[in-house]
Design a protein around this motif. Structure first.
Motif, mmCIF file in Angstrom:
data_model
loop_
_atom_site.group_PDB
_atom_site.id
_atom_site.type_symbol
_atom_site.label_atom_id
_atom_site.label_comp_id
_atom_site.label_asym_id
_atom_site.label_seq_id
_atom_site.Cartn_x
_atom_site.Cartn_y
_atom_site.Cartn_z
ATOM 1 N N MET A 35 23.767 70.940 71.581
ATOM 2 C CA MET A 35 23.324 70.308 72.679
ATOM 3 C C MET A 35 22.953 68.889 72.642
ATOM 4 O O MET A 35 23.039 68.219 73.650
ATOM 5 N N GLY A 36 22.656 68.621 71.535
ATOM 6 C CA GLY A 36 22.173 67.248 71.109
ATOM 7 C C GLY A 36 23.482 66.264 71.379
ATOM 8 O O GLY A 36 23.455 65.085 71.821
ATOM 9 N N LEU A 37 24.593 66.821 70.905
ATOM 10 C CA LEU A 37 25.846 65.855 70.828
ATOM 11 C C LEU A 37 26.439 65.754 72.438
ATOM 12 O O LEU A 37 26.717 64.639 72.783
ATOM 13 N N VAL A 38 26.072 66.788 73.058
ATOM 14 C CA VAL A 38 26.570 66.827 74.466
ATOM 15 C C VAL A 38 25.743 65.627 75.369
ATOM 16 O O VAL A 38 26.144 65.061 76.027
ATOM 17 N N VAL A 39 24.160 65.905 74.976
ATOM 18 C CA VAL A 39 23.319 64.839 75.694
ATOM 19 C C VAL A 39 23.848 63.460 75.320
ATOM 20 O O VAL A 39 23.691 62.435 76.163
ATOM 21 N N GLY A 40 24.079 63.558 74.071
ATOM 22 C CA GLY A 40 24.649 62.030 73.413
ATOM 23 C C GLY A 40 25.690 61.450 74.108
ATOM 24 O O GLY A 40 25.941 60.443 74.509
ATOM 25 N N LEU A 41 26.726 62.298 74.281
ATOM 26 C CA LEU A 41 27.982 62.199 75.033
ATOM 27 C C LEU A 41 27.626 61.655 76.474
ATOM 28 O O LEU A 41 28.271 60.768 77.070
ATOM 29 N N LEU A 42 26.744 62.370 77.086
ATOM 30 C CA LEU A 42 26.530 61.982 78.267
ATOM 31 C C LEU A 42 25.924 60.799 78.521
ATOM 32 O O LEU A 42 26.277 59.921 79.623
ATOM 33 N N MET A 43 25.090 60.392 77.746
ATOM 34 C CA MET A 43 24.113 59.116 77.791
ATOM 35 C C MET A 43 25.108 58.054 77.465
ATOM 36 O O MET A 43 24.872 56.891 78.081
ATOM 37 N N GLY A 44 25.770 58.054 76.287
ATOM 38 C CA GLY A 44 26.649 57.162 76.120
ATOM 39 C C GLY A 44 27.670 56.705 77.084
ATOM 40 O O GLY A 44 28.171 55.691 77.279
ATOM 41 N N THR A 45 28.071 57.888 77.750
ATOM 42 C CA THR A 45 29.241 57.559 78.770
ATOM 43 C C THR A 45 28.534 56.906 80.154
ATOM 44 O O THR A 45 29.106 55.852 80.656
ATOM 45 N N ALA A 46 27.421 57.265 80.171
ATOM 46 C CA ALA A 46 26.714 56.429 81.300
ATOM 47 C C ALA A 46 26.215 55.170 80.942
ATOM 48 O O ALA A 46 26.313 54.181 82.011
ATOM 49 N N TRP A 47 26.124 54.913 79.825
ATOM 50 C CA TRP A 47 25.648 53.526 79.484
ATOM 51 C C TRP A 47 26.894 52.616 79.587
ATOM 52 O O TRP A 47 26.947 51.465 80.305
ATOM 53 N N LEU A 48 28.038 53.081 79.191
ATOM 54 C CA LEU A 48 29.396 52.479 79.132
ATOM 55 C C LEU A 48 29.807 52.313 80.621
ATOM 56 O O LEU A 48 30.267 51.207 80.953
ATOM 57 N N GLY A 49 29.739 53.340 81.328
ATOM 58 C CA GLY A 49 30.015 53.254 82.670
ATOM 59 C C GLY A 49 29.153 52.162 83.547
ATOM 60 O O GLY A 49 29.748 51.528 84.336
ATOM 61 N N PHE A 50 27.889 52.192 83.142
ATOM 62 C CA PHE A 50 27.127 51.113 83.856
ATOM 63 C C PHE A 50 27.426 49.835 83.681
ATOM 64 O O PHE A 50 27.459 48.990 84.335
ATOM 65 N N VAL A 51 27.792 49.437 82.258
ATOM 66 C CA VAL A 51 28.083 48.061 81.821
ATOM 67 C C VAL A 51 29.530 47.877 82.521
ATOM 68 O O VAL A 51 29.629 46.760 82.803
ATOM 69 N N PHE A 52 30.348 48.839 82.524
ATOM 70 C CA PHE A 52 31.705 48.514 83.073
ATOM 71 C C PHE A 52 31.568 48.095 84.447
ATOM 72 O O PHE A 52 32.220 47.427 85.054
ATOM 73 N N LEU A 53 30.735 48.990 85.177
ATOM 74 C CA LEU A 53 30.484 48.387 86.537
ATOM 75 C C LEU A 53 29.957 47.208 87.017
ATOM 76 O O LEU A 53 30.315 46.644 87.613
ATOM 77 N N GLY A 54 29.072 46.770 85.876
ATOM 78 C CA GLY A 54 28.536 45.477 86.065
ATOM 79 C C GLY A 54 29.585 44.347 85.723
ATOM 80 O O GLY A 54 29.797 43.501 86.457
ATOM 81 N N PHE A 55 30.435 44.697 84.868
ATOM 82 C CA PHE A 55 31.655 43.834 84.613
ATOM 83 C C PHE A 55 32.618 43.797 85.635
ATOM 84 O O PHE A 55 32.984 42.592 86.294
ATOM 85 N N VAL A 56 32.934 44.926 86.489
ATOM 86 C CA VAL A 56 33.677 44.742 87.361
ATOM 87 C C VAL A 56 33.274 43.953 88.890
ATOM 88 O O VAL A 56 33.850 43.349 89.468
ATOM 89 N N THR A 57 31.753 44.243 88.835
ATOM 90 C CA THR A 57 31.427 43.682 90.031
ATOM 91 C C THR A 57 31.272 42.068 89.829
ATOM 92 O O THR A 57 31.636 41.371 90.545
ATOM 93 N N GLN A 58 30.997 41.564 88.702
ATOM 94 C CA GLN A 58 30.957 40.311 88.374
ATOM 95 C C GLN A 58 32.415 39.709 88.418
ATOM 96 O O GLN A 58 32.670 38.559 88.603
ATOM 97 N N THR A 59 33.450 40.511 88.059
ATOM 98 C CA THR A 59 35.021 40.054 88.165
ATOM 99 C C THR A 59 35.195 39.770 89.661
ATOM 100 O O THR A 59 35.680 38.670 89.937
ATOM 101 N N LEU A 60 34.686 40.571 90.504
ATOM 102 C CA LEU A 60 35.083 40.364 91.937
ATOM 103 C C LEU A 60 34.249 39.022 92.449
ATOM 104 O O LEU A 60 34.563 38.440 93.349
ATOM 105 N N LEU A 61 32.904 39.144 92.105
ATOM 106 C CA LEU A 61 32.004 37.917 92.433
ATOM 107 C C LEU A 61 32.588 36.716 91.900
ATOM 108 O O LEU A 61 32.913 35.731 92.934
ATOM 109 N N TYR A 62 33.149 36.577 90.921
ATOM 110 C CA TYR A 62 33.567 35.269 90.244
ATOM 111 C C TYR A 62 34.949 34.832 90.921
ATOM 112 O O TYR A 62 35.339 33.682 91.007
ATOM 113 N N ARG A 63 35.777 35.752 90.911
ATOM 114 C CA ARG A 63 37.087 35.550 91.452
ATOM 115 C C ARG A 63 37.281 34.695 92.541
ATOM 116 O O ARG A 63 37.904 33.724 92.731
#
Length: 351
Positions: A136-164
């Motif tokens: 269960m701990g591994l699953v929670v870690g996977l979900l949290m890690g994915t959520a963190w990377l997804g959040f950072v990636f979404l911020g990167f995509v948004t900045q890309t669109l703003l800056y372009r």
């Protein structure tokens, strides 16, 4: 005014103030420097709080609650379909990359991410099927890690669109074109796209039909028979740029060296900033961030890239962006690890 209505009004006011504060911070951040990755996250905060505020206002209108319910259902439906289609798209794109490009970890990123997304639901379900508490701990870690990377990636995509949109309008007095590998001493299509973008920017920025100076920047790699900058300079002259406006830089080996040495050539030529750097569209946001880190008055414009090549290339850029601020991600990883340990202990103890 009833207590319920009064509470609703105050809720709307508080939401409006919070949204306004995010907007003010975003406007200030954009004025300070359009290249900051922070702008993408601030824009996400504005959208999130803005949507919440609109939802509250619509709910005040008769029948608004029902309308918002349907809109929310449609929104999550579209997002759900997108999440189902995305891993399939990435796998197909990754297979295309395998067929058309050399096999390397960078070129396989879209395939690997797509496979990981397809496998994720099975990993999440595994603890319940296997009935092994510590997983269960591994699953929670996977979900949290994915959520963190997804959040950072979404911020990167948004900045890309703003800056372009902003970078295409930046006034500048010189252009640096970032080099990439030349094949048989000749400019390949990907590099030709960068040179075309640089030439077009120089024509736009020039006066009386005279383009501003262009610096083709790139040294000679171990598998190249001459410096990239030399081949690029010849290409520019052959495609209509006056030879006296082409200032070759032939020593740079990395993006940072392209920027510092290219700007140095323009300054030696007596060309003041600001400057533009031309690269491919997937690379432009990070090139601008690198210039910001170096304290250079440089913005980046991007040339079109083959559609099949873009996903893996953009994911490579995202990985490079993650490496720019390792301390932030180390702190996030430490927090996730702590939660994983706590969940594992609780699951094993059966609490």
């Amino acid at each position: 005014m009833s207590a319920e209505v009064n509470a609703t009004v105050w809720s709307v006011v508080v939401s409006a103030v919070i949204c306004g504060l995010w907007v003010a911070w975003l406007v200030h951040s954009l004025r300070v420097d359009r290249r900051r990755l922070r702008n993408g996250f601030l824009a996400l905060a504005v959208v999130y709080t803005g949507v919440g505020l609109v939802g509250q206002l619509v709910a005040l209108v008769p029948g608004g609650t029902t309308a918002m319910g349907w809109l929310t259902f449609l929104l999550f439906g579209v997002l759900g379909l997108g999440l189902l289609a995305l891993p399939v798209f990435l796998v197909v794109n990754g297979l295309t990359m395998v067929r058309r490009e050399r096999r390397s970890l960078g070129n396989l990123l879209s395939l690997l991410v797509g496979v990981a997304m397809l496998a994720a639901p099975f990993v999440v379900v595994a603890p319940f099927v296997l009935q092994v508490p510590w997983t269960m701990g591994l699953v929670v870690g996977l979900l949290m890690g994915t959520a963190w990377l997804g959040f950072v990636f979404l911020g990167f995509v948004t900045q890309t669109l703003l800056y372009r949109r902003y970078a295409a309008r930046v006034p500048a007095h010189g252009v640096v074109v970032l080099g990439s590998k030349v094949v048989g001493g000749r400019v390949p299509p990907l590099l030709a796209a960068r040179l075309t973008a640089g030439r077009d920017a120089a024509d736009r920025l020039g006066s009386d039909g005279v383009p501003v100076p262009i610096v083709p920047s790139g040294g000679q790699g171990a598998d190249e028979d001459r410096p990239e900058g030399v081949a690029m300079g010849e290409w520019l002259v052959d495609h209509g740029v006056p030879a006296d406006r082409v200032l070759v830089e032939d020593r740079a080996r990395t993006t940072r060296e392209n920027l510092t040495l290219g700007v140095a050539v323009l300054r030696e030529h007596g060309t003041p900033g600001p400057y533009l750097v031309a690269t491919n569209n997937y690379h432009a946001p990070r090139a601008a961030m690198e210039a910001m880190d170096l304290g250079l008055d440089v913005h980046a414009v991007g040339a079109p890239t083959a559609g099949y090549f873009f996903p893996s290339a953009y994911l490579r850029e995202f990985v490079a962006v993650l490496r720019r601020r390792p301390a932030v991600h180390v702190v996030a990883a430490a927090g996730i690890a702590l939660v994983v340990v706590l969940v594992t202990v609780v699951a094993v103890a059966g609490l």
